[in-house]
Design an enzyme around this catalytic site. Structure first.
Site, mmCIF file in Angstrom:
data_model
loop_
_atom_site.group_PDB
_atom_site.id
_atom_site.type_symbol
_atom_site.label_atom_id
_atom_site.label_comp_id
_atom_site.label_asym_id
_atom_site.label_seq_id
_atom_site.Cartn_x
_atom_site.Cartn_y
_atom_site.Cartn_z
ATOM 1 N N TYR A 33 0.826 -1.201 0.000
ATOM 2 C CA TYR A 33 0.000 0.000 0.000
ATOM 3 C C TYR A 33 0.862 1.253 0.000
ATOM 4 O O TYR A 33 2.086 1.177 0.190
ATOM 5 C CB TYR A 33 -0.948 0.013 1.210
ATOM 6 C CG TYR A 33 -0.282 0.317 2.535
ATOM 7 C CD1 TYR A 33 0.558 -0.597 3.154
ATOM 8 C CD2 TYR A 33 -0.491 1.548 3.181
ATOM 9 C CE1 TYR A 33 1.162 -0.305 4.366
ATOM 10 C CE2 TYR A 33 0.113 1.835 4.390
ATOM 11 C CZ TYR A 33 0.939 0.905 4.983
ATOM 12 O OH TYR A 33 1.549 1.197 6.180
ATOM 13 N N LYS A 147 6.543 -1.921 1.826
ATOM 14 C CA LYS A 147 5.366 -1.322 2.481
ATOM 15 C C LYS A 147 4.194 -2.294 2.360
ATOM 16 O O LYS A 147 3.280 -2.119 1.548
ATOM 17 C CB LYS A 147 5.043 0.061 1.888
ATOM 18 C CG LYS A 147 4.155 0.886 2.823
ATOM 19 C CD LYS A 147 4.181 2.337 2.441
ATOM 20 C CE LYS A 147 3.122 3.161 3.148
ATOM 21 N NZ LYS A 147 3.302 3.323 4.577
ATOM 22 N N GLU A 180 12.340 2.717 13.996
ATOM 23 C CA GLU A 180 11.482 3.777 13.444
ATOM 24 C C GLU A 180 10.189 3.824 14.250
ATOM 25 O O GLU A 180 9.986 3.030 15.178
ATOM 26 C CB GLU A 180 11.190 3.514 11.969
ATOM 27 C CG GLU A 180 10.473 2.195 11.729
ATOM 28 C CD GLU A 180 10.306 1.864 10.257
ATOM 29 O OE1 GLU A 180 10.174 2.779 9.439
ATOM 30 O OE2 GLU A 180 10.287 0.656 9.931
HETATM 31 N N1 PLP Z 1 7.884 3.888 8.718
HETATM 32 C C1 PLP Z 1 6.752 3.180 8.792
HETATM 33 C C2 PLP Z 1 6.757 1.865 9.504
HETATM 34 C C3 PLP Z 1 5.565 3.657 8.217
HETATM 35 O O1 PLP Z 1 4.430 2.941 8.295
HETATM 36 C C4 PLP Z 1 5.589 4.930 7.582
HETATM 37 C C5 PLP Z 1 4.363 5.479 6.979
HETATM 38 O O2 PLP Z 1 3.298 4.932 7.056
HETATM 39 C C6 PLP Z 1 6.786 5.632 7.526
HETATM 40 C C7 PLP Z 1 7.926 5.078 8.097
HETATM 41 C C8 PLP Z 1 6.860 6.968 6.838
HETATM 42 O O3 PLP Z 1 6.815 6.806 5.454
HETATM 43 P P1 PLP Z 1 6.264 7.962 4.501
HETATM 44 O O4 PLP Z 1 7.108 9.175 4.793
HETATM 45 O O5 PLP Z 1 6.519 7.456 3.129
HETATM 46 O O6 PLP Z 1 4.841 8.181 4.825
#
Ligand code: PLP
Length: 289
Positions: A33, A147, A180
């Site tokens: 996604y 993702k 993270e």
């Molecule tokens: N890390 C994780 C685990 C995430 O689920 C997300 C966003 O949903 C991010 C980092 C940040 O990613 P982005 O900047 O592409 O939204």
């Protein structure tokens, strides 16, 4: 704002949108996604999100359900048909419908779903105070660079954070380093004023917002390091913030109850937030309210 969803070639009222019960997304979380933020009617960082989507599909050998250019068109249509101003566009692709069997189906027909939801972003008061995070063990699989819709650890983590009154959970690996946030990347500014965020690898999702903020830091001549940092280093940091498509750069002022810096959103965090807004060509929807 009307609510229109897109399911496999059709724009349908959100309330009527559905997929089959044997969709592999439902059965196995066998899908990927993206969340793209719409600010002032414009898709933010759309190209970056599409690039990562292509990578996630490739890593899982899920074929594109439509050509990338067609998806780009549908994304624009979703903004238009939903008359979206400040909203989140959700895109999901699964390996499609097949009798329940772990192995890939022989001729997969991937499912493509897009939904659009109005968002208010964080209230200005949240931006003025910053948010709190709590740390927790990272119990995820080792392909966090994909993702994937397989998000149970983050569901549990976000719930734990919410029950503790925190905005986000920071996940910590076996060695005590922050990987993270449950749905964001984690950043600190050290006592020496160096911006630090973990290097991309299989251990984190390489956030599209993260990449853009690093570009902003480069443009502004801000010193940064891509490396892992321990929870203790974060407690002692001058500043901290999280980044994601829906939060942009959002200052963190408490970690596990420890006050970060002087307890107010840090100057560098706010500068990078502004730089990110300039990068996506928008006024900050929070401070603009
Ligand atoms: N890390 C994780 C685990 C995430 O689920 C997300 C966003 O949903 C991010 C980092 C940040 O990613 P982005 O900047 O592409 O939204």
């Amino acid at each position: 704002m009307p609510r229109i969803a897109y399911v496999n070639g059709r724009y349908v009222p959100h309330a009527d949108a559905s997929v089959h019960i044997e969709d592999r997304g439902f059965q196995f979380a066998d899908g990927v996604y993206e969340v793209v933020t719409i600010v002032d009617g414009r898709l933010a960082d759309a190209d970056g999100h599409l690039t990562r989507l292509a990578r996630s599909l490739k890593e899982l050998s899920i074929p594109w359900p439509v050509k990338p250019a067609t998806l780009r068109f549908v994304m624009g249509e979703m903004v238009r048909r939903n008359r979206a101003r400040h909203a989140l566009l959700y895109i999901q692709i699964t390996r499609g419908v097949a009798p329940r069997d772990f192995k890939f189906p022989k001729n997969p027909a991937p499912t493509l779903v897009l939904t659009c939801r109005r968002t208010a972003f964080q209230p200005a008061a949240t931006l003025e105070k910053g948010v709190s995070v709590i740390t927790m063990p990272d119990i995820r699989w080792l392909r966090r660079d994909i993702k994937s819709t397989s998000l149970l650890p983050q569901v549990l983590g976000k719930q734990k954070a919410a029950e503790a009154g925190a905005f986000e959970g920071w996940m910590v690996d076996d060695q005590g380093f922050v990987t993270e946030g449950c749905s964001s990347n984690a950043w600190i500014v050290t006592t020496d004023g160096i911006l630090v965020t973990r290097q991309p690898s299989n251990e984190i999702l390489n956030g599209i917002t993260r990449l853009s903020i690093l570009d902003c830091a480069r443009d502004l001549g801000i010193a940064f390091e891509e490396r892992a940092f321990r929870v203790d280093e974060a407690y002692a940091a001058r500043e901290a913030f999280i980044s994601s498509a829906s939060t942009f750069a959002l200052p963190v002022t408490r970690i596990d109850g420890h006050t970060i810096g002087d307890g107010k959103p840090g100057a560098l965090s706010l500068r990078l937030r502004q730089a990110y807004m300039d990068h996506i060509g928008s006024t900050d929807p929070v401070s603009a309210k």
